[in-house]
Design an enzyme around this catalytic site. Sequence first.
Site, mmCIF file in Angstrom:
data_model
loop_
_atom_site.group_PDB
_atom_site.id
_atom_site.type_symbol
_atom_site.label_atom_id
_atom_site.label_comp_id
_atom_site.label_asym_id
_atom_site.label_seq_id
_atom_site.Cartn_x
_atom_site.Cartn_y
_atom_site.Cartn_z
ATOM 1 N N TRP A 91 0.827 -1.200 0.000
ATOM 2 C CA TRP A 91 0.000 0.000 0.000
ATOM 3 C C TRP A 91 0.863 1.252 0.000
ATOM 4 C CZ3 TRP A 91 -4.184 -1.128 4.288
ATOM 5 C CH2 TRP A 91 -5.004 -2.175 3.848
ATOM 6 N N ASN A 141 -7.803 -0.559 -3.915
ATOM 7 C CA ASN A 141 -7.889 -1.953 -3.483
ATOM 8 C C ASN A 141 -9.332 -2.351 -3.216
ATOM 9 O OD1 ASN A 141 -6.793 -4.517 -2.482
ATOM 10 N ND2 ASN A 141 -7.486 -3.799 -0.480
ATOM 11 N N GLU A 142 -9.804 -3.346 -3.967
ATOM 12 C CA GLU A 142 -11.119 -3.958 -3.761
ATOM 13 C C GLU A 142 -12.251 -2.932 -3.646
ATOM 14 O OE1 GLU A 142 -10.753 -6.503 -0.385
ATOM 15 O OE2 GLU A 142 -9.399 -7.902 -1.385
ATOM 16 N N TYR A 219 -10.778 -15.795 -2.221
ATOM 17 C CA TYR A 219 -10.971 -16.195 -0.832
ATOM 18 C C TYR A 219 -12.237 -17.043 -0.691
ATOM 19 C CZ TYR A 219 -7.423 -12.706 0.271
ATOM 20 O OH TYR A 219 -6.240 -11.981 0.330
ATOM 21 N N GLU A 259 -4.279 -11.845 -4.818
ATOM 22 C CA GLU A 259 -4.432 -12.160 -3.401
ATOM 23 C C GLU A 259 -5.004 -13.558 -3.270
ATOM 24 O OE1 GLU A 259 -6.461 -9.550 -0.743
ATOM 25 O OE2 GLU A 259 -5.570 -7.720 -1.578
ATOM 26 N N TRP A 301 -1.232 -13.576 -0.197
ATOM 27 C CA TRP A 301 -1.511 -12.701 0.952
ATOM 28 C C TRP A 301 -1.248 -13.511 2.227
ATOM 29 C CZ3 TRP A 301 -3.148 -7.598 1.156
ATOM 30 C CH2 TRP A 301 -3.461 -7.137 2.427
#
Length: 340
Positions: A91, A141-142, A219, A259, A301
């Site tokens: 980041w 991010n996302e 995920y 990720e 991740w």
Amino acid sequence: MSGKRVFTSQILKYFIVIVLLVLQGNFGSLACSSFVRTEGTHFVLNGKSLYLKGFNAYWMMYMASDPSTRAKVSTAFQQASENGMNVARTWAFSDGGFRPLQSSSGLYNEDVFSTVLTRKNSITKMLYKDDPFIFVWELINEPHCQTDPSGRFIQEWVTEMAAYVKSIDENHLLEIGLEGFYGKTTKQMYNPGNLLVGTDFISNNQLPQADFATIIHLYPEQWLAGSNDEVQAAFVDKWNEAHIEDSKSVLNKPLILGEFGKSSKLAGYSLERRDHYFSKLYNAIYTNARSGGPFVGGIFWQRRAQGMDNFRDGYEVVLEDSHSTARVIALQSHLLSILP
């Protein structure tokens, strides 16, 4: 892997959320002389195909900002290089709390990080936008916008921000930072639970300023909570296959798995299960890349240094304490490194 948030158009134009850094150790002088480019569904550096094998470490800016903890960043890079990795995703911001860039909505601390694109590296004296060791800028991010499942709002924001970044920095690649969810199309069926989050993998990545198919995240243990390993494995296969096909046939751009991981905080976790999961995904990447496909890299991740227990989120990989996982990562790095 950050918490989801609804954002507004008040985000500052220079506010770039995540960057990817090419590690010097696995490129030598090559990375010093040129920028990575794309040719169809592949990355190219100095005329050779480039495959990504790396890690997420969102904490690097925070730790580097304090001289007493800065060595952890150097150690993380060194160990990654020793295991064959060539890329790190981190980041370039922090929200709230201690030493934040953004202390509240729309209020930024210029002393922490005045700009990103035009900042001068205090060590090399090179502007970030001119530095070939920076691989790519990621916009956000996302992103989620639950109030607009049509995707119009995020599409407009991405269009504006991507054009702005490219107007300042034409050297570096740019990608958006999506998880890979599809919008209100026939592809919605591939989303877990037909979920809509206000993004669309196809239309978002069709922007000319998006140089590669934005980093997809994976995920299944969270997205399909309560399901068994077989259901999750089937979802993973379909998720990857759909994005590989779209990257090849629709977008004609490279695809990165940005990720993935296994959480020690969830029921049923074991180191063996994590190693198996990493191996499964790495095999999918290697098999597709070896055949000339667009799936050309993976970034797990997350990488954590020793002595950072307050940064534990369950997904952390401490290479010094996880020798079997380190071997899985090193094997993937080796296999990708010998591809033509």
